[in-house]
Design an enzyme around this catalytic site. Structure first.
Site, PDB file in Angstrom:
ATOM      1  N   ASN A   1     -65.316 -24.792 -82.376  1.00  0.00           N
ATOM      2  CA  ASN A   1     -66.497 -24.869 -81.508  1.00  0.00           C
ATOM      3  C   ASN A   1     -66.511 -26.131 -80.648  1.00  0.00           C
ATOM      4  O   ASN A   1     -67.519 -26.430 -80.020  1.00  0.00           O
ATOM      5  CB  ASN A   1     -67.777 -24.747 -82.349  1.00  0.00           C
ATOM      6  CG  ASN A   1     -67.891 -25.836 -83.401  1.00  0.00           C
ATOM      7  OD1 ASN A   1     -67.028 -26.693 -83.509  1.00  0.00           O
ATOM      8  ND2 ASN A   1     -68.953 -25.798 -84.178  1.00  0.00           N
ATOM      9  N   HIS A   2     -65.438 -26.890 -80.625  1.00  0.00           N
ATOM     10  CA  HIS A   2     -65.413 -28.090 -79.782  1.00  0.00           C
ATOM     11  C   HIS A   2     -65.205 -27.706 -78.315  1.00  0.00           C
ATOM     12  O   HIS A   2     -64.545 -26.723 -78.010  1.00  0.00           O
ATOM     13  CB  HIS A   2     -64.316 -29.041 -80.254  1.00  0.00           C
ATOM     14  CG  HIS A   2     -64.610 -29.610 -81.614  1.00  0.00           C
ATOM     15  ND1 HIS A   2     -63.657 -30.159 -82.425  1.00  0.00           N
ATOM     16  CD2 HIS A   2     -65.780 -29.695 -82.301  1.00  0.00           C
ATOM     17  CE1 HIS A   2     -64.216 -30.573 -83.545  1.00  0.00           C
ATOM     18  NE2 HIS A   2     -65.502 -30.284 -83.509  1.00  0.00           N
TER      19      HIS A   2
ATOM     20  N   HIS B   1     -68.120 -32.333 -76.956  1.00  0.00           N
ATOM     21  CA  HIS B   1     -68.379 -32.086 -78.376  1.00  0.00           C
ATOM     22  C   HIS B   1     -67.063 -32.155 -79.125  1.00  0.00           C
ATOM     23  O   HIS B   1     -66.193 -31.305 -78.933  1.00  0.00           O
ATOM     24  CB  HIS B   1     -69.024 -30.696 -78.551  1.00  0.00           C
ATOM     25  CG  HIS B   1     -69.214 -30.296 -79.993  1.00  0.00           C
ATOM     26  ND1 HIS B   1     -69.169 -29.001 -80.417  1.00  0.00           N
ATOM     27  CD2 HIS B   1     -69.437 -31.035 -81.102  1.00  0.00           C
ATOM     28  CE1 HIS B   1     -69.374 -28.946 -81.720  1.00  0.00           C
ATOM     29  NE2 HIS B   1     -69.532 -30.171 -82.170  1.00  0.00           N
TER      30      HIS B   1
ATOM     31  N   MET C   1     -71.937 -21.110 -74.830  1.00  0.00           N
ATOM     32  CA  MET C   1     -71.350 -21.382 -73.512  1.00  0.00           C
ATOM     33  C   MET C   1     -71.961 -20.549 -72.383  1.00  0.00           C
ATOM     34  O   MET C   1     -71.702 -20.822 -71.220  1.00  0.00           O
ATOM     35  CB  MET C   1     -69.842 -21.176 -73.567  1.00  0.00           C
ATOM     36  CG  MET C   1     -69.423 -19.757 -73.789  1.00  0.00           C
ATOM     37  SD  MET C   1     -67.632 -19.601 -73.702  1.00  0.00           S
ATOM     38  CE  MET C   1     -67.169 -19.835 -75.388  1.00  0.00           C
TER      39      MET C   1
ATOM     40  N   HIS D   1     -79.090 -29.536 -84.399  1.00  0.00           N
ATOM     41  CA  HIS D   1     -77.900 -30.000 -83.671  1.00  0.00           C
ATOM     42  C   HIS D   1     -77.326 -28.956 -82.725  1.00  0.00           C
ATOM     43  O   HIS D   1     -76.353 -29.213 -82.037  1.00  0.00           O
ATOM     44  CB  HIS D   1     -76.832 -30.456 -84.648  1.00  0.00           C
ATOM     45  CG  HIS D   1     -75.927 -29.358 -85.155  1.00  0.00           C
ATOM     46  ND1 HIS D   1     -76.398 -28.199 -85.716  1.00  0.00           N
ATOM     47  CD2 HIS D   1     -74.572 -29.270 -85.185  1.00  0.00           C
ATOM     48  CE1 HIS D   1     -75.373 -27.443 -86.067  1.00  0.00           C
ATOM     49  NE2 HIS D   1     -74.257 -28.058 -85.760  1.00  0.00           N
TER      50      HIS D   1
END
Lengths: 485, 160
Positions: free
Chosen positions: A207-208, A239, A385, A408
């Site tokens: 998920n970065h 991220h 996204m 978060h």
């Protein structure tokens, strides 16, 4: 598995649900979950509530075992879990921080409008994809010399800025100044160093992401202005975390904490909650290693920031300073830290575990630097996204109720395999492109795993946080281009 | 207890988990369950049939209980994947329970379980391999290696 439907939940109000400590033998405090009627249904679908109750078993836990509205099933702690422990009686649980020590988010603001960016968006995204190594097993562009890794582990962002990867003023715009005190490289194993050695300045996978976006809406002009944000402006969100070095630090100390917990006869409902007394040798070594890994993460995000600035400058043919590209803020969402928290209305020192949760200190907090003290610190809540992300600021109520913590992100809804079954990566890429969102980096399968439908709607999550009085919206960012890890 | 060829009594399956991924592996012996778990983890990264058996890696792990033996073996293989780019084509595993027949060298200590694995495979080549998932770590969440209904079952959740 499953079976959480019947999990005892008491409604406190429209946004709070209590798990009474009587519901499981061994719970030392109540659990408290922030959610509305819709989100609680998603939360009940997996084992996240069980995990909130499990965290309440930790020796020395203070107040409540908390869960933010983006909570989902993790391991040990749920993702979105917060717990504070007593300095003398408490334990530290490496699994309560997560394997990616100091995974976090930063935002950079450009003096550019969406209209100015649009004609060069594709070129910019291609150039970013070349400038920042991404994906599984990617190698960094940096070659660290002898002693450099030690300096990264103790200096964090400071090391990066001194080595030429950033601007001096970046340092005052990060949690802890981008450098956690108490880091001891001697507590970081050889294996962790080997895994991290060539990964400094890499985004990672899963998920970065690096997302180029635009400030679509400002809710609080005064605060947005103070943070350096205005409507219509281009932003970059990064991220990422501590890469293989942090993953190995976590693994090493989960194993040590497991042995320590067994030696001391600490009874835990989930072995991944493995913990050691904060005051023990294992506890102290882990804190020193966590600080070192956190510094690696801050240096990592800082190096990528430098390449983002270089890339913008190249694509627009001006200097990076001419484009602004100021760091707005950088904060962690997987970390444990010493803070002054409220327990039962009184302030005291505690070790706060945040796993998939952010610190959200409000205006006036003594631990904030002068730049942010009048306003509170910015908190970034990235969504998926395809939708949006939010900039928020915490309230006094959060300080008093959640140890100064908020959510978060959006939180996952679908497992990765379910996402891949339901969503075709190629279709998603096309539909995002039709909406003007350029995607780079990930293959189709990895893209499907991270599809918008795999996540809860971040607006719903942020809405609960705001209506529960924990934070306020400052601005909404929308994606224009995404570089996936 | 050396693992034999896979048959209907041995295998693995991927379990659903919201954020991460779980694995259940089984076999007639602890060694076969461990072997299936190692193959399952490898398949999450690059399917073993896309990996050539060009090189060998040997690992030896021990643990105070079988659950942790599974953790330690997978963690050791994951470390080799991350640091040396190891991709797995096939694995053989030998395991010993405490008090079992001692092996030569690295014999298990009193009360410890031990396993020896030989992985055949090759080093990751970005031109030929597209790793699907980055496994950050092996977790202890629900970890188990135990006899169930006449066979050995291993369960593990990975952090992605």
């Amino acid at each position: 598995m499953g079976g959480t439907r019947q999990f005892p939940l008491e409604r406190v109000d429209g946004f709070r649900w209590r798990i009474p400590r009587e519901s499981r033998p061994g719970m030392r405090v109540d659990g408290l979950v922030y959610a509305d009627d819709l989100l609680i249904r998603d939360i009940q679908a997996d084992q996240a509530l069980e995990q909130v109750a499990n965290v309440a078993h930790l020796p020395g836990i203070l107040g409540l075992s908390l869960a933010m509205p983006d909570i989902h099933w993790g391991y040990g702690f749920p993702v979105g879990g917060v717990a504070a422990v007593d300095p003398d009686e408490g334990v530290i649980s490496p699994g309560g921080i997560g394997f990616d020590c100091n995974c976090g988010v930063r935002v950079i603001a450009a003096d550019l409008s969406e209209e100015e960016l649009r004609p060069r968006l594709d070129r910019l995204m291609d150039a970013l994809a070349r400038a920042v190594p991404t994906g599984v097993g990617s190698h960094g562009r940096l070659r660290l010399g002898p002693g450099d890794l030690e300096r990264v582990l103790t200096g964090g962002m400071r090391w990066a800025v001194e080595a030429g990867y950033g601007r001096p003023e970046d340092l005052e715009r990060a949690e802890e100044g981008g450098c956690m005190a108490g880091a001891d490289p001697a507590c970081v194993s050889q294996r962790a160093r080997e895994r991290g050695r060539d990964q400094l300045g890499t985004l990672g996978s899963g998920n970065h992401f690096i997302e180029v976006g635009v400030v679509r809406r400002v809710y609080d002009p005064e605060l947005a202005g103070a943070f350096g944000l205005r409507e219509g402006q281009v932003t970059v969100m990064i991220h990422s975390g501590s890469r293989g070095l942090g993953h190995q630090v976590a693994t090493d100390y989960v194993r040590l904490a497991d042995a320590e917990a067994r030696r001391l006869g600490i009874d835990l409902p989930d072995r991944q909650l493995a913990c050691a007394p904060v005051r023990s040798r294992v506890g102290q070594d882990y804190l020193a290693a966590l600080a070192a890994a956190s510094n690696f993460a801050w240096a990592n995000r800082q190096c990528m920031t430098h390449w983002v600035r270089e890339t913008f400058a190249r694509v627009f043919g001006v200097s990076d300073r001419d484009l602004g590209l100021d760091l707005v803020y950088d904060h962690a969402h997987n970390i444990a830290k010493w803070e002054h928290v409220y327990v039962g209305g009184r302030q005291r020192r505690a070790l706060v575990h945040r796993k998939g949760a952010c610190r959200a200190f409000p205006a006036g907090h003594q631990q904030l630097p002068p730049r942010f003290r009048p306003y509170g610190q910015p908190v970034f809540v990235p969504g998926d996204m395809g939708r949006a992300s939010y900039v928020m600021v915490g309230t006094q109520r959060a300080l008093e109720e959640t140890f100064g913590s908020i959510c978060h992100g959006a939180g996952r809804r679908l497992s990765r395999s379910a996402a891949k079954r339901q969503i075709r990566g190629a279709d998603l890429r096309r539909s995002l492109a039709q909406r003007g969102i350029a995607v780079r980096g990930a293959g189709d399968a990895a893209l499907a795993e991270e599809a918008p439908d795999a996540y809860k709607d971040v607006t719903q999550v942020v809405d609960v946080v705001e209506r529960a009085g924990l934070a306020r919206r400052v601005a909404r960012l929308e994606p224009l281009g995404v570089l996936k890890g | 207890m050396t693992a034999g060829a896979p048959d209907r009594d041995a295998g693995y399956e991927i379990l659903e988990h919201t954020a991460d991924v779980g694995l259940e592996a089984y076999g007639p012996t602890p060694a076969e369950a461990l072997r299936q778990a190692a193959l399952g983890m490898a398949a999450l990264v690059v399917p073993p049939d896309q990996v050539r058996p060009a090189r060998r890696w040997q690992v030896h792990v021990s643990a105070p209980d079988p659950d942790l033996l599974l953790f330690n073996l997978l963690d050791e293989l994951l470390y080799l994947h991350h640091v040396e780019g190891m991709l797995v084509h096939d694995v053989t595993v030998e395991a010993e329970a405490p008090g079992g027949p001692g092996g030569s060298g690295g014999a298990p200590g009193p009360g410890r379980w031990s396993a020896r694995a030989v992985a055949r495979g090759e080093t990751l080549d970005p031109r030929r391999h597209r790793p699907g998932t980055e496994i950050k770590a092996v977790t202890l969440h629900g970890i188990a290696l135990r006899p169930e209904g006449g066979r050995w079952v291993g369960r593990v959740v990975f952090d992605l």
